[in-house]
Design a protein around this motif. Sequence first.
Motif, PDB file in Angstrom:
ATOM      1  N   GLY A  31       3.871  -3.729  -5.737  1.00  9.68           N
ATOM      2  CA  GLY A  31       5.034  -4.449  -5.240  1.00  9.68           C
ATOM      3  C   GLY A  31       4.653  -5.828  -4.752  1.00  9.68           C
ATOM      4  N   LEU A  32       5.252  -6.840  -5.338  1.00 12.15           N
ATOM      5  CA  LEU A  32       5.018  -8.225  -4.915  1.00 12.15           C
ATOM      6  C   LEU A  32       6.223  -8.629  -4.075  1.00 12.15           C
ATOM      7  CD1 LEU A  32       3.062 -10.624  -5.267  1.00 12.15           C
ATOM      8  CD2 LEU A  32       4.425 -11.308  -7.247  1.00 12.15           C
ATOM      9  N   ILE A  33       6.008  -8.731  -2.767  1.00 12.96           N
ATOM     10  CA  ILE A  33       7.111  -8.857  -1.826  1.00 12.96           C
ATOM     11  C   ILE A  33       7.005 -10.165  -1.057  1.00 12.96           C
ATOM     12  CG2 ILE A  33       8.255  -7.748   0.144  1.00 12.96           C
ATOM     13  CD1 ILE A  33       7.059  -5.112  -0.841  1.00 12.96           C
ATOM     14  N   LYS A  40       6.985 -15.856  -5.740  1.00 12.97           N
ATOM     15  CA  LYS A  40       6.845 -14.640  -6.537  1.00 12.97           C
ATOM     16  C   LYS A  40       7.097 -14.895  -8.019  1.00 12.97           C
ATOM     17  CE  LYS A  40      10.017 -12.333  -4.372  1.00 12.97           C
ATOM     18  NZ  LYS A  40      10.515 -13.460  -3.541  1.00 12.97           N
ATOM     19  N   SER A  41       8.195 -15.574  -8.338  1.00 22.46           N
ATOM     20  CA  SER A  41       8.539 -15.818  -9.742  1.00 22.46           C
ATOM     21  C   SER A  41       7.506 -16.717 -10.421  1.00 22.46           C
ATOM     22  CB  SER A  41       9.935 -16.449  -9.843  1.00 22.46           C
ATOM     23  OG  SER A  41      10.921 -15.559  -9.362  1.00 22.46           O
ATOM     24  N   HIS A 185      12.475  -9.649  -2.848  1.00 23.36           N
ATOM     25  CA  HIS A 185      12.533 -10.154  -1.467  1.00 23.36           C
ATOM     26  C   HIS A 185      13.047  -9.067  -0.541  1.00 23.36           C
ATOM     27  CE1 HIS A 185      16.667 -10.618  -2.857  1.00 23.36           C
ATOM     28  NE2 HIS A 185      17.033 -10.574  -1.590  1.00 23.36           N
ATOM     29  N   ASN A 186      13.453  -7.928  -1.110  1.00 20.11           N
ATOM     30  CA  ASN A 186      14.040  -6.834  -0.331  1.00 20.11           C
ATOM     31  C   ASN A 186      13.031  -5.706  -0.199  1.00 20.11           C
ATOM     32  OD1 ASN A 186      15.543  -4.655   0.679  1.00 20.11           O
ATOM     33  ND2 ASN A 186      17.417  -5.408  -0.285  1.00 20.11           N
ATOM     34  N   MET A 187      12.443  -5.555   0.966  1.00 21.29           N
ATOM     35  CA  MET A 187      11.385  -4.567   1.166  1.00 21.29           C
ATOM     36  C   MET A 187      11.897  -3.136   1.113  1.00 21.29           C
ATOM     37  SD  MET A 187       9.199  -6.507   4.086  1.00 21.29           S
ATOM     38  CE  MET A 187       8.990  -8.275   3.929  1.00 21.29           C
ATOM     39  N   ARG A 188      13.104  -2.924   1.619  1.00 20.47           N
ATOM     40  CA  ARG A 188      13.655  -1.566   1.608  1.00 20.47           C
ATOM     41  C   ARG A 188      13.811  -1.048   0.182  1.00 20.47           C
ATOM     42  NH1 ARG A 188      16.778  -4.575   5.143  1.00 20.47           N
ATOM     43  NH2 ARG A 188      16.442  -4.165   7.343  1.00 20.47           N
ATOM     44  N   GLU A 189      14.035  -1.964  -0.739  1.00 17.52           N
ATOM     45  CA  GLU A 189      14.259  -1.622  -2.133  1.00 17.52           C
ATOM     46  C   GLU A 189      13.033  -0.985  -2.784  1.00 17.52           C
ATOM     47  OE1 GLU A 189      14.862  -4.872  -5.195  1.00 17.52           O
ATOM     48  OE2 GLU A 189      16.922  -4.324  -4.739  1.00 17.52           O
ATOM     49  N   LEU A 190      11.846  -1.404  -2.347  1.00 16.29           N
ATOM     50  CA  LEU A 190      10.607  -0.962  -2.985  1.00 16.29           C
ATOM     51  C   LEU A 190       9.814   0.044  -2.160  1.00 16.29           C
ATOM     52  CD1 LEU A 190       9.289  -4.374  -4.381  1.00 16.29           C
ATOM     53  CD2 LEU A 190      10.787  -2.714  -5.473  1.00 16.29           C
ATOM     54  N   GLU A 191      10.304   0.350  -0.977  1.00 16.14           N
ATOM     55  CA  GLU A 191       9.518   1.135  -0.034  1.00 16.14           C
ATOM     56  C   GLU A 191       9.120   2.504  -0.569  1.00 16.14           C
ATOM     57  OE1 GLU A 191       9.442   1.965   4.735  1.00 16.14           O
ATOM     58  OE2 GLU A 191      11.246   1.155   3.794  1.00 16.14           O
ATOM     59  N   ASP A 192      10.004   3.150  -1.333  1.00 18.72           N
ATOM     60  CA  ASP A 192       9.743   4.514  -1.780  1.00 18.72           C
ATOM     61  C   ASP A 192       9.078   4.588  -3.142  1.00 18.72           C
ATOM     62  OD1 ASP A 192      11.914   3.576  -3.172  1.00 18.72           O
ATOM     63  OD2 ASP A 192      13.028   5.459  -3.125  1.00 18.72           O
ATOM     64  N   HIS A 196       0.916  -0.075  -3.849  1.00 19.04           N
ATOM     65  CA  HIS A 196       0.155  -1.213  -3.335  1.00 19.04           C
ATOM     66  C   HIS A 196       1.138  -2.368  -3.168  1.00 19.04           C
ATOM     67  CE1 HIS A 196      -3.957  -3.097  -2.968  1.00 19.04           C
ATOM     68  NE2 HIS A 196      -3.192  -4.178  -3.022  1.00 19.04           N
ATOM     69  N   VAL A 197       0.969  -3.137  -2.114  1.00 13.23           N
ATOM     70  CA  VAL A 197       1.872  -4.265  -1.877  1.00 13.23           C
ATOM     71  C   VAL A 197       1.093  -5.546  -1.632  1.00 13.23           C
ATOM     72  CG1 VAL A 197       3.854  -2.948  -1.046  1.00 13.23           C
ATOM     73  CG2 VAL A 197       2.054  -3.595   0.556  1.00 13.23           C
ATOM     74  N   GLY A 198       1.617  -6.623  -2.187  1.00 17.02           N
ATOM     75  CA  GLY A 198       1.110  -7.952  -1.905  1.00 17.02           C
ATOM     76  C   GLY A 198       2.226  -8.763  -1.267  1.00 17.02           C
ATOM     77  N   PHE A 199       1.955  -9.383  -0.117  1.00 15.79           N
ATOM     78  CA  PHE A 199       2.958 -10.135   0.615  1.00 15.79           C
ATOM     79  C   PHE A 199       2.735 -11.632   0.422  1.00 15.79           C
ATOM     80  CE2 PHE A 199       3.010  -6.153   2.995  1.00 15.79           C
ATOM     81  CZ  PHE A 199       4.375  -5.902   3.060  1.00 15.79           C
ATOM     82  N   LEU A 200       3.765 -12.302  -0.078  1.00 14.90           N
ATOM     83  CA  LEU A 200       3.720 -13.749  -0.258  1.00 14.90           C
ATOM     84  C   LEU A 200       4.635 -14.427   0.749  1.00 14.90           C
ATOM     85  CD1 LEU A 200       3.928 -14.311  -4.134  1.00 14.90           C
ATOM     86  CD2 LEU A 200       1.951 -14.647  -2.674  1.00 14.90           C
ATOM     87  N   HIS A 201       4.178 -15.580   1.237  1.00 13.12           N
ATOM     88  CA  HIS A 201       5.019 -16.403   2.104  1.00 13.12           C
ATOM     89  C   HIS A 201       4.631 -17.854   1.926  1.00 13.12           C
ATOM     90  CE1 HIS A 201       7.558 -17.717   5.293  1.00 13.12           C
ATOM     91  NE2 HIS A 201       6.567 -18.121   6.040  1.00 13.12           N
TER      92      HIS A 201
END
Length: 301
Positions: A31-33, A40-41, A185-192, A196-201
């Motif tokens: 998940g790229l969040i 991200k794009s 951009h929606n974390m709840r969408e990918l939570e389940d 592995h997650v990568g956080f971009l800001h």
Amino acid sequence: MIRCENLTKKFGKISAVNNITFQIDREQVFGLIGTNGAGKSTLLRMITGVLKPDEGSILVEDKPVWENPEAKEHFCFISDDPWYFPNATPEDMGRYFETVYRFFDSRRFYKLLSDFELDRKKRISQFSKGMKRQLAILLGLCAGTDYLLLDETFDGLDPVVRQGIKSLFAGDMSERGLTPVISSHNMRELEDICDHVGFLHKGGLIFSEDLVEMKLGIQKIQCVFQKEEDAALIEDLMKVMNHDVRGKLHTYVVRGEAQDVKEQFGKFSLVFFEMLPLTLEEIFIAESEAIGYDTRKIIVS
């Protein structure tokens, strides 16, 4: 494996991606969040060879991706705004994908169109936004590639369709080793769904970690102390990442294994004690603050 090293991409004076290094291992959901405009794009378009990095390198199965058809055979990319030929039908797009992806499964594609009640002979221009996105995802799944990269995958999909798509991902991962890479951009969408997650800001990678390991190493506690002054002593015993007080109820987010945390809180006289599961959003906030990001300035959807 997809390996990205020191990636940088600028558009004029704007740094869309800034010196990012990470890897995507096979047979996991990555998940790229990040927030809107986090990069991200741009990152996905560099990985798939649509954009060339200004600096850094990208290897897909140890092959450089830029202008390399052999490397690009390993993935299919579904953008946040899927493009279709003018006046095309799903059947037309299926025939086109057959010419591009040598392992495209047309029989499965037409079955899935029927399962999702998408008319194979209807013009795609007459589809709703959600139907167009469903079609793009089904085309990508049937392409038969090792990696499926999707930008804002579930945007516009209703809950039933969303769950159906997730089930298809799980089936393909089990049967043929698919690796989905999903940005949102929606974390709840990918939570389940994410392993592995990568956080971009703002173009930077805050961190890239295994989600299970992250949850094992961070605990959320709610408690009520018999002696209110004991609350201040907790920070001397463990790493407190967040502390919120509402009346007599204290909520802590602390770093540490569950058993160790229980033992530390067990040293105090408590009227109430409970360990709660952490959401992906709460993990993001805790980890971000731990490395110095002011999350009050970050909008988490």
